[in-house]
Scaffold this motif. Structure first.
Motif, mmCIF file in Angstrom:
data_model
loop_
_atom_site.group_PDB
_atom_site.id
_atom_site.type_symbol
_atom_site.label_atom_id
_atom_site.label_comp_id
_atom_site.label_asym_id
_atom_site.label_seq_id
_atom_site.Cartn_x
_atom_site.Cartn_y
_atom_site.Cartn_z
ATOM 1 N N GLU A 17 -60.011 40.572 -109.381
ATOM 2 C CA GLU A 17 -60.459 42.072 -109.245
ATOM 3 C C GLU A 17 -59.136 42.919 -109.676
ATOM 4 O O GLU A 17 -59.547 44.027 -110.278
ATOM 5 N N VAL A 18 -57.997 42.558 -109.339
ATOM 6 C CA VAL A 18 -56.835 43.292 -109.845
ATOM 7 C C VAL A 18 -56.536 43.203 -111.093
ATOM 8 O O VAL A 18 -56.357 44.293 -111.698
ATOM 9 N N VAL A 19 -56.630 41.967 -111.744
ATOM 10 C CA VAL A 19 -56.449 41.618 -113.095
ATOM 11 C C VAL A 19 -57.420 42.532 -114.192
ATOM 12 O O VAL A 19 -56.939 43.260 -114.885
ATOM 13 N N SER A 20 -58.661 42.382 -113.799
ATOM 14 C CA SER A 20 -59.638 42.979 -114.479
ATOM 15 C C SER A 20 -59.582 44.487 -114.491
ATOM 16 O O SER A 20 -59.926 45.017 -115.490
ATOM 17 N N HIS A 21 -59.171 44.971 -113.337
ATOM 18 C CA HIS A 21 -59.132 46.389 -113.128
ATOM 19 C C HIS A 21 -58.007 47.057 -113.999
ATOM 20 O O HIS A 21 -58.143 48.086 -114.589
ATOM 21 N N CYS A 22 -56.899 46.225 -114.111
ATOM 22 C CA CYS A 22 -55.624 46.709 -114.802
ATOM 23 C C CYS A 22 -55.972 46.605 -116.183
ATOM 24 O O CYS A 22 -55.709 47.531 -117.033
ATOM 25 N N VAL A 23 -56.809 45.576 -116.706
ATOM 26 C CA VAL A 23 -57.172 45.473 -117.868
ATOM 27 C C VAL A 23 -58.050 46.604 -118.298
ATOM 28 O O VAL A 23 -58.137 47.019 -119.579
ATOM 29 N N TRP A 24 -58.942 46.793 -117.607
ATOM 30 C CA TRP A 24 -60.051 47.852 -117.596
ATOM 31 C C TRP A 24 -59.270 49.312 -118.048
ATOM 32 O O TRP A 24 -59.474 50.226 -118.982
ATOM 33 N N LEU A 25 -58.388 49.675 -117.008
ATOM 34 C CA LEU A 25 -57.777 50.911 -117.056
ATOM 35 C C LEU A 25 -56.967 51.046 -118.420
ATOM 36 O O LEU A 25 -56.948 52.091 -119.129
ATOM 37 N N TYR A 26 -56.271 49.778 -119.061
ATOM 38 C CA TYR A 26 -55.287 49.995 -120.122
ATOM 39 C C TYR A 26 -56.332 50.301 -121.384
ATOM 40 O O TYR A 26 -55.995 51.131 -122.203
ATOM 41 N N PHE A 27 -57.292 49.444 -121.485
ATOM 42 C CA PHE A 27 -58.124 49.598 -122.688
ATOM 43 C C PHE A 27 -59.257 50.427 -122.665
ATOM 44 O O PHE A 27 -59.306 51.312 -123.669
ATOM 45 N N ARG A 28 -59.378 51.176 -121.378
ATOM 46 C CA ARG A 28 -60.357 52.361 -121.171
ATOM 47 C C ARG A 28 -59.834 53.819 -121.390
ATOM 48 O O ARG A 28 -60.508 54.703 -122.131
#
Length: 240
Positions: A17-28
């Protein structure tokens, strides 16, 4: 429903959940790694910007591929366009193709925008999509016409500046990120980032201006559920 296996997180200390949320923030959003680090710290998660950078490099393309596998078959009308970008202060060209529904088919960073570059992009597109379009729409760049006659002569080619607004509009988020990142450091880095970015960012950009607020929230709920499935996250951190 297209099935796909989420990437493995074995050996990672932080939950998915933390990994995917960070990736989402960066690319979104137009955020730096340090800004993502700060946002996570505000929510009580201590993770370094360098770790976030590694997560984006490792999982960004995997997530983008998972989202693309869920796209319907590409439409038969392709819009192609190119824009210049700065790579370590040197001008390069970003070639992009979308179908009539606005789905990004592929992007390619190249040094030139001549016939050879257009031919390379045409062939790459057909190989990646596994199909040949009914119509190709481009601007008036002569390289397209020359490459079209050689690679796909049976396909209708429409060349007109005003017909290609769909592709030109899809360049806008890329330009925003380029400005936020103060340009790209290498051609390979630009290709890797933009390949993942073009798969993730559009997923969270439905045609908001065509939707009512309730319809938009319903659509985004579906899209976040798909994101959770392809990343393997059971739940997302809240945004309260």
């Amino acid at each position: 429903m297209v099935s796909s296996v989420p990437p493995s997180y074995r050996g990672h200390r932080y939950p998915v959940e933390v990994v995917s949320h960070c990736v989402w923030l960066y690319f979104r959003f137009p955020l730096s790694y340090r800004e993502v680090e700060e946002l996570m710290f505000q929510r009580g998660v201590i993770v370094s910007y360098e770790t976030i950078r590694r997560w984006c490099a490792k999982f960004g393309q995997a997530y983008a591929n998972g989202l693309r596998r869920r796209h319907p078959r590409p439409g038969d009308k392709w819009h192609l366009d190119e824009m210049f970008i700065k790579v370590n202060g040197v001008q390069k060209y970003l070639w992009r193709a979308v179908d009539q529904d606005g789905n990004v088919l592929d992007i390619l960073v190249q040094n030139r925008r001549d016939k050879a570059a257009a031919r390379r992009f045409f062939r790459r597109l057909m190989k990646k999509t596994g199909t040949v379009p009914r119509v190709v729409v481009t601007d008036k760049l002569r390289s397209y016409r020359a490459a079209h006659r050689e690679v796909m002569p049976s396909v209708e080619h429409r060349s007109h500046k005003g017909l290609n607004n769909r592709t030109e509009n899809s360049h806008q988020p890329t330009r925003q990120r380029e400005h936020a990142m103060k340009g790209f450091r290498s051609a390979g880095g630009a290709q890797r980032f933009l390949s993942a970015f073009s798969g993730i960012s559009p997923h969270f950009r439905p045609h908001r201006h065509l939707m009512s607020a309730p319809d938009h929230r319903a659509e985004m709920t579906i899209r976040f559920a798909i994101w959770d499935q392809i990343t393997g996250a059971v739940s997302r951190p809240t945004t309260d």
